[in-house]
Motif scaffolding. Structure first.
Motif, PDB file in Angstrom:
ATOM      1  N   VAL A   1      38.631  37.617   6.477  1.00 34.76           N
ATOM      2  CA  VAL A   1      37.822  37.852   7.666  1.00 34.76           C
ATOM      3  C   VAL A   1      36.390  37.487   7.292  1.00 34.76           C
ATOM      4  O   VAL A   1      35.747  38.176   6.499  1.00 34.76           O
ATOM      5  CB  VAL A   1      37.904  39.319   8.153  1.00 34.76           C
ATOM      6  N   ASP A   2      35.906  36.361   7.824  1.00 30.13           N
ATOM      7  CA  ASP A   2      34.579  35.866   7.488  1.00 30.13           C
ATOM      8  C   ASP A   2      33.504  36.619   8.262  1.00 30.13           C
ATOM      9  O   ASP A   2      32.512  37.064   7.692  1.00 30.13           O
ATOM     10  CB  ASP A   2      34.498  34.367   7.770  1.00 30.13           C
TER      11      ASP A   2
ATOM     12  N   PHE B   1      32.552  38.392  12.592  1.00 30.60           N
ATOM     13  CA  PHE B   1      32.905  38.614  13.990  1.00 30.60           C
ATOM     14  C   PHE B   1      31.814  37.998  14.847  1.00 30.60           C
ATOM     15  O   PHE B   1      30.623  38.170  14.567  1.00 30.60           O
ATOM     16  CB  PHE B   1      33.044  40.105  14.289  1.00 30.60           C
ATOM     17  N   GLU B   2      32.219  37.262  15.847  1.00 30.82           N
ATOM     18  CA  GLU B   2      31.284  36.639  16.791  1.00 30.82           C
ATOM     19  C   GLU B   2      31.747  36.980  18.198  1.00 30.82           C
ATOM     20  O   GLU B   2      32.765  36.445  18.653  1.00 30.82           O
ATOM     21  CB  GLU B   2      31.246  35.119  16.608  1.00 30.82           C
ATOM     22  N   GLY B   3      31.025  37.886  18.841  1.00 30.75           N
ATOM     23  CA  GLY B   3      31.422  38.300  20.183  1.00 30.75           C
ATOM     24  C   GLY B   3      32.800  38.927  20.158  1.00 30.75           C
ATOM     25  O   GLY B   3      33.045  39.872  19.417  1.00 30.75           O
ATOM     26  N   GLU B   4      33.701  38.375  20.918  1.00 28.88           N
ATOM     27  CA  GLU B   4      35.050  38.933  20.987  1.00 28.88           C
ATOM     28  C   GLU B   4      36.024  38.272  20.018  1.00 28.88           C
ATOM     29  O   GLU B   4      37.221  38.527  20.070  1.00 28.88           O
ATOM     30  CB  GLU B   4      35.583  38.841  22.418  1.00 28.88           C
ATOM     31  N   TYR B   5      35.484  37.443  19.106  1.00 27.45           N
ATOM     32  CA  TYR B   5      36.344  36.723  18.170  1.00 27.45           C
ATOM     33  C   TYR B   5      36.108  37.134  16.723  1.00 27.45           C
ATOM     34  O   TYR B   5      34.993  37.473  16.327  1.00 27.45           O
ATOM     35  CB  TYR B   5      36.128  35.212  18.286  1.00 27.45           C
ATOM     36  N   ALA B   6      37.172  37.055  15.939  1.00 28.59           N
ATOM     37  CA  ALA B   6      37.094  37.175  14.494  1.00 28.59           C
ATOM     38  C   ALA B   6      37.223  35.763  13.947  1.00 28.59           C
ATOM     39  O   ALA B   6      38.113  35.011  14.362  1.00 28.59           O
ATOM     40  CB  ALA B   6      38.226  38.049  13.951  1.00 28.59           C
ATOM     41  N   VAL B   7      36.324  35.388  13.040  1.00 25.68           N
ATOM     42  CA  VAL B   7      36.400  34.090  12.399  1.00 25.68           C
ATOM     43  C   VAL B   7      37.115  34.304  11.072  1.00 25.68           C
ATOM     44  O   VAL B   7      36.640  35.036  10.201  1.00 25.68           O
ATOM     45  CB  VAL B   7      34.998  33.480  12.184  1.00 25.68           C
ATOM     46  N   LEU B   8      38.281  33.672  10.940  1.00 23.58           N
ATOM     47  CA  LEU B   8      39.104  33.818   9.745  1.00 23.58           C
ATOM     48  C   LEU B   8      39.038  32.535   8.931  1.00 23.58           C
ATOM     49  O   LEU B   8      39.152  31.435   9.473  1.00 23.58           O
ATOM     50  CB  LEU B   8      40.559  34.104  10.118  1.00 23.58           C
TER      51      LEU B   8
ATOM     52  N   LYS C   1      40.652  30.188   6.026  1.00 24.51           N
ATOM     53  CA  LYS C   1      41.870  29.879   5.273  1.00 24.51           C
ATOM     54  C   LYS C   1      41.503  29.623   3.822  1.00 24.51           C
ATOM     55  O   LYS C   1      40.336  29.442   3.476  1.00 24.51           O
ATOM     56  CB  LYS C   1      42.556  28.637   5.840  1.00 24.51           C
ATOM     57  N   GLU C   2      42.509  29.570   2.975  1.00 21.62           N
ATOM     58  CA  GLU C   2      42.270  29.338   1.553  1.00 21.62           C
ATOM     59  C   GLU C   2      41.634  27.983   1.286  1.00 21.62           C
ATOM     60  O   GLU C   2      40.927  27.823   0.298  1.00 21.62           O
ATOM     61  CB  GLU C   2      43.573  29.480   0.774  1.00 21.62           C
ATOM     62  N   ASP C   3      41.846  27.008   2.169  1.00 21.20           N
ATOM     63  CA  ASP C   3      41.264  25.677   1.979  1.00 21.20           C
ATOM     64  C   ASP C   3      39.845  25.567   2.525  1.00 21.20           C
ATOM     65  O   ASP C   3      39.238  24.506   2.507  1.00 21.20           O
ATOM     66  CB  ASP C   3      42.153  24.596   2.593  1.00 21.20           C
ATOM     67  N   GLY C   4      39.291  26.670   3.047  1.00 22.35           N
ATOM     68  CA  GLY C   4      37.925  26.697   3.530  1.00 22.35           C
ATOM     69  C   GLY C   4      37.769  26.447   5.023  1.00 22.35           C
ATOM     70  O   GLY C   4      36.684  26.625   5.566  1.00 22.35           O
ATOM     71  N   THR C   5      38.833  26.034   5.694  1.00 24.46           N
ATOM     72  CA  THR C   5      38.741  25.841   7.134  1.00 24.46           C
ATOM     73  C   THR C   5      38.776  27.197   7.825  1.00 24.46           C
ATOM     74  O   THR C   5      39.232  28.185   7.249  1.00 24.46           O
ATOM     75  CB  THR C   5      39.885  24.954   7.666  1.00 24.46           C
ATOM     76  N   THR C   6      38.279  27.229   9.055  1.00 25.01           N
ATOM     77  CA  THR C   6      38.238  28.494   9.778  1.00 25.01           C
ATOM     78  C   THR C   6      38.980  28.387  11.102  1.00 25.01           C
ATOM     79  O   THR C   6      39.141  27.296  11.654  1.00 25.01           O
ATOM     80  CB  THR C   6      36.790  28.939  10.059  1.00 25.01           C
ATOM     81  N   ILE C   7      39.426  29.543  11.575  1.00 28.60           N
ATOM     82  CA  ILE C   7      40.026  29.646  12.896  1.00 28.60           C
ATOM     83  C   ILE C   7      39.400  30.847  13.599  1.00 28.60           C
ATOM     84  O   ILE C   7      38.942  31.785  12.953  1.00 28.60           O
ATOM     85  CB  ILE C   7      41.562  29.788  12.845  1.00 28.60           C
TER      86      ILE C   7
END
Length: 70
Positions: A6-7, A9-16, A18-24
């Motif tokens: 869990v990187d 929280f932005e508003g109603e979203y959690a920025v996650l 991944k192990e490769d550095g990309t985010t969702i």
């Protein structure tokens, strides 16, 4: 089973991250955990992995001790 950190929280979203550095971005109500926690996606749901989170925090603390010479 996918693993994320869990990187932030932005508003109603959690920025996650991944192990490769990309985010969702995931609705934060779907994620149990706090910033810095390890979460895993299992059966379409995100769960906090307390064991991996604790291990990650210990590793970071050890790196900080070495970095600052404590």
């Amino acid at each position: 089973m996918e693993k994320y950190i869990v990187d932030r929280f932005e508003g109603e979203y959690a920025v996650l991250e991944k192990e490769d550095g990309t985010t969702i971005d995931v609705l934060k109500e779907l994620v149990s955990g706090a910033e810095g926690d390890v979460v895993v996606l299992k059966d379409g749901e995100y769960y906090a992995d307390e064991e991996q989170t604790l291990a990650r925090r210990r590793m970071i603390e050890e790196k900080m001790r070495k970095l600052f010479g404590e």
